[in-house]
Design a protein around this motif. Structure first.
Motif, short mmCIF file in Angstrom:
data_model
loop_
_atom_site.label_atom_id
_atom_site.label_comp_id
_atom_site.label_asym_id
_atom_site.label_seq_id
_atom_site.Cartn_x
_atom_site.Cartn_y
_atom_site.Cartn_z
N CYS A 47 1.23 -1.28 0.35
CA CYS A 47 0.23 -0.17 0.18
C CYS A 47 0.77 1.32 -0.03
O CYS A 47 0.67 2.23 -0.41
CB CYS A 47 -0.78 0.05 1.35
SG CYS A 47 -2.43 -0.96 1.24
N LYS A 54 -6.12 -0.12 -0.33
CA LYS A 54 -6.54 -0.67 1.28
C LYS A 54 -7.94 0.32 1.08
O LYS A 54 -8.08 1.25 1.25
CB LYS A 54 -6.27 -0.30 2.63
CG LYS A 54 -6.63 -0.62 3.51
CD LYS A 54 -6.10 -0.84 4.54
CE LYS A 54 -4.91 0.36 5.48
NZ LYS A 54 -4.91 0.47 6.15
N TYR A 64 -8.00 -5.37 0.16
CA TYR A 64 -7.15 -5.07 -0.26
C TYR A 64 -7.51 -4.81 -1.90
O TYR A 64 -8.32 -6.19 -2.38
CB TYR A 64 -5.68 -5.49 -0.34
CG TYR A 64 -5.51 -4.96 0.87
CD1 TYR A 64 -4.54 -4.66 1.80
CD2 TYR A 64 -6.27 -5.89 2.36
CE1 TYR A 64 -4.34 -3.77 2.67
CE2 TYR A 64 -5.68 -5.69 3.94
CZ TYR A 64 -5.06 -5.06 4.41
OH TYR A 64 -4.72 -4.30 5.56
#
Length: 127
Positions: A47, A54, A64
Motif C-alpha cells: 500500500c 486498502k 485490498y
C-alpha cells in the motif's frame, strides 16, 4: 520479497476484494510456514508503495484491491463490495475544489440485488 510478489499477484488477479485473513489462508497453501503478521507487513508495504490500495469500511475488516482507476458499489445491508467503472471525475473535482487532486476513492452505497430480493421476500411474508 517472495511473499510480497505472491501477495501482489494475488491481489491483482483476484475478482474479490480480499481481507488480510483471506490472503493469509490462500498464501498458506503455497507457503505453509507463513504467518499472519508477515501478511499484514507485506500488505502495508505494498500500500505504501502504491502498488495496491486498502479499502476501509466501518464495521468490516480492511480489504485490498488492485491499484487501477475504478470505483466501488457497497451494499448497505450485506457489505458486498463490487467494482464499477465510472467516468473519471478528477478534473471536475479539481474545478469544484480549486485544488490539484492526486486521486479519490468513490464508494456508492446501494442495496444489492440479493438483499433487495431478501427484503422483498420478508415484506411479502409479513403481509
Amino acid at each position: 520479497m517472495r511473499y510480497e510478489t505472491a501477495i501482489l499477484e494475488m491481489i491483482r488477479t483476484s475478482e474479490d476484494h480480499m481481507t488480510a485473513e483471506q490472503v493469509f489462508l490462500a498464501l498458506k497453501k503455497q507457503y505453509p510456514s507463513v504467518v499472519l503478521a508477515t501478511i499484514y507487513n507485506n500488505l502495508n508495504s505494498l500500500c505504501q508503495q502504491g502498488k495496491i490500495r486498502k479499502i476501509s469500511m466501518e464495521g468490516s475488516p480492511d480489504r485490498y484491491d488492485r491499484n487501477t482507476r475504478h470505483d466501488h458499489l457497497v451494499c448497505r445491508r450485506c457489505g458486498q463490495l463490487s467494482d464499477v467503472q465510472l467516468a473519471d471525475l478528477t478534473r471536475e473535482l479539481e474545478r469544484q475544489t480549486g485544488v490539484s487532486i492526486d486521486g479519490y476513492d468513490l464508494r456508492i452505497r446501494y442495496l444489492c440485488p440479493r438483499c433487495r430480493a431478501e427484503l422483498a421476500a420478508e415484506a411479502e411474508e409479513k403481509s
